[in-house]
Design an enzyme around this catalytic site. Sequence first.
Site, mmCIF file in Angstrom:
data_model
loop_
_atom_site.group_PDB
_atom_site.id
_atom_site.type_symbol
_atom_site.label_atom_id
_atom_site.label_comp_id
_atom_site.label_asym_id
_atom_site.label_seq_id
_atom_site.Cartn_x
_atom_site.Cartn_y
_atom_site.Cartn_z
ATOM 1 N N GLN B 259 0.837 -1.205 0.000
ATOM 2 C CA GLN B 259 0.000 0.000 0.000
ATOM 3 C C GLN B 259 0.865 1.245 0.000
ATOM 4 O O GLN B 259 0.582 2.217 -0.697
ATOM 5 C CB GLN B 259 -0.941 0.038 1.222
ATOM 6 C CG GLN B 259 -2.078 -0.937 1.136
ATOM 7 C CD GLN B 259 -2.821 -0.844 -0.182
ATOM 8 O OE1 GLN B 259 -3.383 0.184 -0.507
ATOM 9 N NE2 GLN B 259 -2.789 -1.920 -0.961
ATOM 10 N N HIS B 262 2.003 2.994 -3.210
ATOM 11 C CA HIS B 262 1.047 3.715 -4.058
ATOM 12 C C HIS B 262 1.305 5.214 -4.066
ATOM 13 O O HIS B 262 1.136 5.883 -5.072
ATOM 14 C CB HIS B 262 -0.382 3.490 -3.573
ATOM 15 C CG HIS B 262 -1.051 2.312 -4.193
ATOM 16 N ND1 HIS B 262 -1.279 2.217 -5.530
ATOM 17 C CD2 HIS B 262 -1.533 1.157 -3.653
ATOM 18 C CE1 HIS B 262 -1.887 1.063 -5.807
ATOM 19 N NE2 HIS B 262 -2.044 0.390 -4.685
ATOM 20 N N GLU B 327 -9.788 0.604 4.623
ATOM 21 C CA GLU B 327 -10.128 0.214 3.248
ATOM 22 C C GLU B 327 -9.809 -1.267 3.037
ATOM 23 O O GLU B 327 -10.659 -2.028 2.595
ATOM 24 C CB GLU B 327 -9.297 1.086 2.289
ATOM 25 C CG GLU B 327 -9.563 0.819 0.832
ATOM 26 C CD GLU B 327 -8.574 1.546 -0.078
ATOM 27 O OE1 GLU B 327 -7.534 2.038 0.418
ATOM 28 O OE2 GLU B 327 -8.830 1.607 -1.304
ATOM 29 N N HIS B 328 -8.576 -1.659 3.373
ATOM 30 C CA HIS B 328 -8.155 -3.064 3.260
ATOM 31 C C HIS B 328 -7.789 -3.583 4.639
ATOM 32 O O HIS B 328 -7.019 -2.943 5.359
ATOM 33 C CB HIS B 328 -6.902 -3.194 2.387
ATOM 34 C CG HIS B 328 -7.042 -2.616 1.013
ATOM 35 N ND1 HIS B 328 -6.491 -1.399 0.666
ATOM 36 C CD2 HIS B 328 -7.656 -3.085 -0.092
ATOM 37 C CE1 HIS B 328 -6.765 -1.153 -0.606
ATOM 38 N NE2 HIS B 328 -7.476 -2.148 -1.101
ATOM 39 N N ASP B 361 -6.176 -6.692 -5.512
ATOM 40 C CA ASP B 361 -6.025 -5.558 -6.425
ATOM 41 C C ASP B 361 -6.174 -5.981 -7.882
ATOM 42 O O ASP B 361 -6.498 -5.158 -8.738
ATOM 43 C CB ASP B 361 -4.644 -4.912 -6.252
ATOM 44 C CG ASP B 361 -4.587 -4.025 -5.034
ATOM 45 O OD1 ASP B 361 -5.654 -3.585 -4.576
ATOM 46 O OD2 ASP B 361 -3.467 -3.781 -4.530
ATOM 47 N N HIS B 420 -54.051 14.775 -0.580
ATOM 48 C CA HIS B 420 -53.593 13.395 -0.421
ATOM 49 C C HIS B 420 -54.762 12.507 0.007
ATOM 50 O O HIS B 420 -55.004 11.440 -0.572
ATOM 51 C CB HIS B 420 -52.476 13.310 0.636
ATOM 52 C CG HIS B 420 -51.136 13.755 0.157
ATOM 53 N ND1 HIS B 420 -50.860 15.059 -0.195
ATOM 54 C CD2 HIS B 420 -49.972 13.085 -0.011
ATOM 55 C CE1 HIS B 420 -49.589 15.154 -0.562
ATOM 56 N NE2 HIS B 420 -49.028 13.966 -0.455
#
Lengths: 431, 431
Positions: B259, B262, B327-328, B361, B420
Amino acid sequence: MPIKLSITDSTFEEEFVKLLGMKREADADVDAAVAEIIADVRARGDEAVVEYTNRFDRLSIDAQGMAVTREEVDLAISDIEPSLLESLKTAATRIRAYHEKQMPTDERYTDESGVELGWRWRAVSAAGLYVPGGLASYPSSVLMNAIPAKVAGVERLVMVVPTPDNKMNPLVLAAARIAGVDEIYRIGGAQAVAALAYGTQTIRPVDKIVGPGNAFVAAAKRRVFGQVGIDMIAGPSEILVVADGSNDPSWVAADLLSQAEHDPVAQSILITDDANFADAVQKAIDVHLETLPRAEIAGASWRDFGAVVLVENLDQAPALVDRLAPEHLELAVDDPDALAEKIHHAGAIFLGRYTPEAIGDYVAGPNHVLPTARSARFSSGLGVLDFIKRSSLIKCTPESLAKIGPAAIALAHSEGLQAHGLSVAIRSNRM
Amino acid sequence: MPIKLSITDSTFEEEFVKLLGMKREADADVDAAVAEIIADVRARGDEAVVEYTNRFDRLSIDAQGMAVTREEVDLAISDIEPSLLESLKTAATRIRAYHEKQMPTDERYTDESGVELGWRWRAVSAAGLYVPGGLASYPSSVLMNAIPAKVAGVERLVMVVPTPDNKMNPLVLAAARIAGVDEIYRIGGAQAVAALAYGTQTIRPVDKIVGPGNAFVAAAKRRVFGQVGIDMIAGPSEILVVADGSNDPSWVAADLLSQAEHDPVAQSILITDDANFADAVQKAIDVHLETLPRAEIAGASWRDFGAVVLVENLDQAPALVDRLAPEHLELAVDDPDALAEKIHHAGAIFLGRYTPEAIGDYVAGPNHVLPTARSARFSSGLGVLDFIKRSSLIKCTPESLAKIGPAAIALAHSEGLQAHGLSVAIRSNRM
């Protein structure tokens, strides 16, 4: 008078595009004020929320006074006519039953490579429900927002509702009790949204905020998005009725007015293949307006934003419906299912001559929080999916990793991400 | 050096809150520039898009030159190493198989009152996929964004990808072809988002826009939200590894770095109950960094945003995981399923010692577009649900309307909405 279009007119396409682009809301420029309120609540917590509440709602509470107590709710409910309370409970039961069917299932399987895959759904831990004060403080909306959250399994459901001049609708409290709301605070506006999103000394933060509100509330929800999840930003209500000439014009007129009475900027549109029927509907509208208490609002909406679209035959309707992508779609024809099949975009579809839209506002079961302003092209009404989220699950064995690993390593290298490749390769080497 | 926390420290709670609140991205103030570009594209269409593209990407195309032709794609693909193309196809097949299982079913039933209820799902008609140019132009992301759209049934899938200095990643075009993208334009930035949302003479508008991008793209997506649907605004990537002392530190180190490589603002966190193991992981990271090509990026991320959290035992992990809502999430323990059961909030969960995050991924099948910045508390990864929407269905008979109508009328009156009530009552009177 409402707009009248006929598909046979040479200017039809031009006029229809105008109808699609009709702007019904002024953009209130409240963003700077809202940003300031949010920053203040983040900095000073309770103190700021109480100050804004006392100023805007003309109250004199302290931090402790923000909470609406169990006893206050009991007291409010004790004053409600029992048959009305029963109607609220009937609605709640039906809404709950429908939304329980929406709960998706988890999935887990092993594929042919031996990789175990799947997903599971879990509820949002805490959700906030904004309920407007004053005129638009609708108990039905409390049910529609709160019940899906509870069906989804939200453990802590927090309601905020401003009480200007200390006035609160007892039915709103009753609806909250019936729906299972866990905490209630008499606060509103951007300060309430900020308190829900960031928390204060008294109010613990939530993870998601839903519910309608004015321009301040909408701007605040946009601003806190990311810190918490939000539902859609709702625009004024709309109905599109597709009706043949065999309907009672008076029924269709009532349906068109039932949206129009919400708001002078609500929009009611009729698509029909029968010009005489269209005229009869207009006459029936005029008759209804003579007796309806909200005639002024409904009349203004119909006059300023209403539209009648005349087609040669109802086969021409689906394409127009899809371009309008209405919040509410009534199909008052003999075979509504066949017509619905040809339509792609609508928040809710009311099938047949005996299904007025208003039945869906209260007791049918499906949610009445629906995508407005043509957003049914890409979004759905509120439901349990708004209060749960999915985690994907992946489990490899040494063998299955060895099978699918090489492709991952090749792709990682092609993207220049060698550590990605390494994390796969290093496990394969050990086998 | 990364942050080190121990749950037994008296300052743990304070330090953990700091970790949760860690700001990894500067708010680039590009909103005014983006607003201007969008307004210009709305006003001038192709002409504006071409001008911005030629200026920002140093090209000299005309409106016709925006489209990437079928022949260009063929040519690009012919140059790709066959085994790499095979890996891409393997990934696509696996991603497609997983997402096909996500398709929800329609529902239709008649309840005990005789009311027919249900819902149906329909695809968004047209979707746009933003693909960044340059370094972050990942073919895997094309597959992950495009395949769910096509599985959902989106008829028209439009890809935009900027080609600065006329450079394009051939693998991105190959991925688009494999995934079934229908149109490709060599445009990017806010101008591409505006073209997708509002349309130009050459590019027809779409209903939903997905895909990652820089600050300009993110700001443009926020601005066009409402006109079209958008996916989440993705933040920098994160991984949280929960590992006991029985893991190979070198494996876990590779996962943390996968990670970190990135982005210098990516975040990798290790939770472990073994201090010696934590030290060994740090040593293994240093060793890996000596050979990894992206050592500079990965090292900066680990140094500035990495964290090691020491717990007394792994039963303390789930509560911390839920607060981080990663996230992961990798669970490198003997019984990862039991541990996963106790955790509520994570985008994707990688179970066991043989499931490195990187396998997800590329080829595992589940989507790699996942909620970042703690938004797994309230949102899910990308999937087919992002490209379909639900219409609720309601159909009453005269009899069933008579049964449930009275409660609706009572509630409508209590809310002061007489039209209504009228629309329900008027149908009952006719029976």
